[in-house]
Write a protein that holds these residues in place. Structure first.
Motif, PDB file in Angstrom:
ATOM      1  N   MET A 153       0.849  -1.194   0.000  1.00 55.48           N
ATOM      2  CA  MET A 153       0.000   0.000   0.000  1.00 55.48           C
ATOM      3  C   MET A 153       0.885   1.245   0.000  1.00 55.48           C
ATOM      4  O   MET A 153       1.784   1.375   0.823  1.00 55.48           O
ATOM      5  CB  MET A 153      -0.910   0.023   1.234  1.00 55.48           C
ATOM      6  CG  MET A 153      -1.978  -1.047   1.216  1.00 55.48           C
ATOM      7  SD  MET A 153      -3.070  -0.962  -0.208  1.00 55.48           S
ATOM      8  CE  MET A 153      -3.848   0.603   0.022  1.00 55.48           C
ATOM      9  N   CYS A 154       0.640   2.149  -0.938  1.00 56.91           N
ATOM     10  CA  CYS A 154       1.405   3.382  -1.068  1.00 56.91           C
ATOM     11  C   CYS A 154       0.539   4.569  -0.681  1.00 56.91           C
ATOM     12  O   CYS A 154      -0.659   4.594  -0.951  1.00 56.91           O
ATOM     13  CB  CYS A 154       1.864   3.579  -2.502  1.00 56.91           C
ATOM     14  SG  CYS A 154       2.948   2.301  -3.033  1.00 56.91           S
ATOM     15  N   TYR A 155       1.182   5.553  -0.087  1.00 56.90           N
ATOM     16  CA  TYR A 155       0.497   6.766   0.336  1.00 56.90           C
ATOM     17  C   TYR A 155       1.046   7.931  -0.472  1.00 56.90           C
ATOM     18  O   TYR A 155       2.253   8.093  -0.586  1.00 56.90           O
ATOM     19  CB  TYR A 155       0.708   6.991   1.833  1.00 56.90           C
ATOM     20  CG  TYR A 155       0.164   5.848   2.651  1.00 56.90           C
ATOM     21  CD1 TYR A 155      -1.119   5.896   3.159  1.00 56.90           C
ATOM     22  CD2 TYR A 155       0.913   4.697   2.877  1.00 56.90           C
ATOM     23  CE1 TYR A 155      -1.638   4.836   3.888  1.00 56.90           C
ATOM     24  CE2 TYR A 155       0.398   3.640   3.598  1.00 56.90           C
ATOM     25  CZ  TYR A 155      -0.873   3.711   4.098  1.00 56.90           C
ATOM     26  OH  TYR A 155      -1.387   2.659   4.811  1.00 56.90           O
ATOM     27  N   GLY A 178      -3.076  12.460  -0.166  1.00 56.23           N
ATOM     28  CA  GLY A 178      -3.883  11.665   0.751  1.00 56.23           C
ATOM     29  C   GLY A 178      -4.461  10.400   0.150  1.00 56.23           C
ATOM     30  O   GLY A 178      -5.101   9.616   0.837  1.00 56.23           O
ATOM     31  N   SER A 179      -4.246  10.197  -1.135  1.00 53.60           N
ATOM     32  CA  SER A 179      -4.785   9.004  -1.784  1.00 53.60           C
ATOM     33  C   SER A 179      -3.901   7.786  -1.519  1.00 53.60           C
ATOM     34  O   SER A 179      -2.736   7.904  -1.154  1.00 53.60           O
ATOM     35  CB  SER A 179      -4.926   9.238  -3.289  1.00 53.60           C
ATOM     36  OG  SER A 179      -3.660   9.453  -3.864  1.00 53.60           O
ATOM     37  N   LEU A 180      -4.475   6.620  -1.731  1.00 52.82           N
ATOM     38  CA  LEU A 180      -3.776   5.350  -1.569  1.00 52.82           C
ATOM     39  C   LEU A 180      -3.729   4.626  -2.907  1.00 52.82           C
ATOM     40  O   LEU A 180      -4.638   4.772  -3.723  1.00 52.82           O
ATOM     41  CB  LEU A 180      -4.506   4.442  -0.574  1.00 52.82           C
ATOM     42  CG  LEU A 180      -4.601   4.892   0.860  1.00 52.82           C
ATOM     43  CD1 LEU A 180      -5.545   3.981   1.637  1.00 52.82           C
ATOM     44  CD2 LEU A 180      -3.237   4.860   1.510  1.00 52.82           C
ATOM     45  N   SER A 203       6.757   6.655  -4.237  1.00 48.47           N
ATOM     46  CA  SER A 203       5.607   6.497  -3.355  1.00 48.47           C
ATOM     47  C   SER A 203       6.087   6.264  -1.932  1.00 48.47           C
ATOM     48  O   SER A 203       7.089   5.586  -1.714  1.00 48.47           O
ATOM     49  CB  SER A 203       4.752   5.303  -3.786  1.00 48.47           C
ATOM     50  OG  SER A 203       4.362   5.431  -5.126  1.00 48.47           O
ATOM     51  N   GLU A 204       5.350   6.790  -0.977  1.00 43.46           N
ATOM     52  CA  GLU A 204       5.700   6.583   0.429  1.00 43.46           C
ATOM     53  C   GLU A 204       5.018   5.323   0.950  1.00 43.46           C
ATOM     54  O   GLU A 204       3.866   5.037   0.614  1.00 43.46           O
ATOM     55  CB  GLU A 204       5.267   7.782   1.270  1.00 43.46           C
ATOM     56  CG  GLU A 204       5.695   7.656   2.721  1.00 43.46           C
ATOM     57  CD  GLU A 204       5.307   8.849   3.567  1.00 43.46           C
ATOM     58  OE1 GLU A 204       5.440   8.749   4.796  1.00 43.46           O
ATOM     59  OE2 GLU A 204       4.863   9.878   3.008  1.00 43.46           O
ATOM     60  N   LEU A 205       5.743   4.582   1.761  1.00 39.18           N
ATOM     61  CA  LEU A 205       5.215   3.372   2.390  1.00 39.18           C
ATOM     62  C   LEU A 205       5.170   3.571   3.898  1.00 39.18           C
ATOM     63  O   LEU A 205       5.903   4.387   4.435  1.00 39.18           O
ATOM     64  CB  LEU A 205       6.105   2.166   2.066  1.00 39.18           C
ATOM     65  CG  LEU A 205       6.352   1.867   0.599  1.00 39.18           C
ATOM     66  CD1 LEU A 205       7.388   0.762   0.449  1.00 39.18           C
ATOM     67  CD2 LEU A 205       5.060   1.471  -0.079  1.00 39.18           C
TER      68      LEU A 205
END
Length: 146
Positions: free
Chosen positions: A42-44, A48-50, A77-79
């Motif tokens: 899952m990426c943030y 604010g979307s995933l 992408s941030e994890l």
């Protein structure tokens, strides 16, 4: 060892059956690799979307300011996972730790080049260069069979 590959009937589910007299470390490693290919992350995003990220598209994971990022060909992408969690999760796959703050996908490396002070440089398929710390060079060489 005999390998049999069969195509499932139309609409049938794919399955993997392993028949072994003794479950060796090699077989377990192969199973981990196969299972890791199906895992999603899952990426943030900043808005604010995933989104769902396929690990095989990741060039490397990097920790910066206590945040972990997945770098793809043209996207970052941030994890929420920690780097050590990703290292454990993808143990036995193409991912390998190359510094205290980075895990590299060996499948995305085009070539390696020696660098200063015993370090190595990995040139990735997207042209980006990452440095392999001196401490991690022996493990990378071992994984590559050098």
């Amino acid at each position: 060892m005999r390998v049999v590959i069969e195509k499932p009937p139309e609409g049938g589910e794919e399955e993997l059956i392993v028949r072994v007299n003794q479950l060796s470390e090699r077989v377990l490693e192969l199973l981990r690799v196969i299972q890791a290919e199906d895992e999603k992350l899952m990426c943030y995003h900043e808005d604010g979307s995933l989104s769902v990220l396929c690990p095989s598209s990741v060039f490397y994971f990097e920790s910066v300011d206590n945040r972990v990022y997945a770098y793809e060909k043209a996207e970052v992408s941030e994890l929420k996972q920690k780097l050590y969690e990703l290292e454990q999760r993808f143990a036995g796959t193409d991912f390998i730790r190359i510094s205290k703050s980075m895990i590299l996908n060996l499948a995305k490396v085009e070539r390696f080049a020696p660098s200063f002070s015993g370090r190595f440089e990995a040139i990735l398929q997207n042209g980006e260069k990452v440095v392999i710390s001196r401490q991690y060079v022996p493990a990378v060489k071992k994984r590559l069979g050098l």
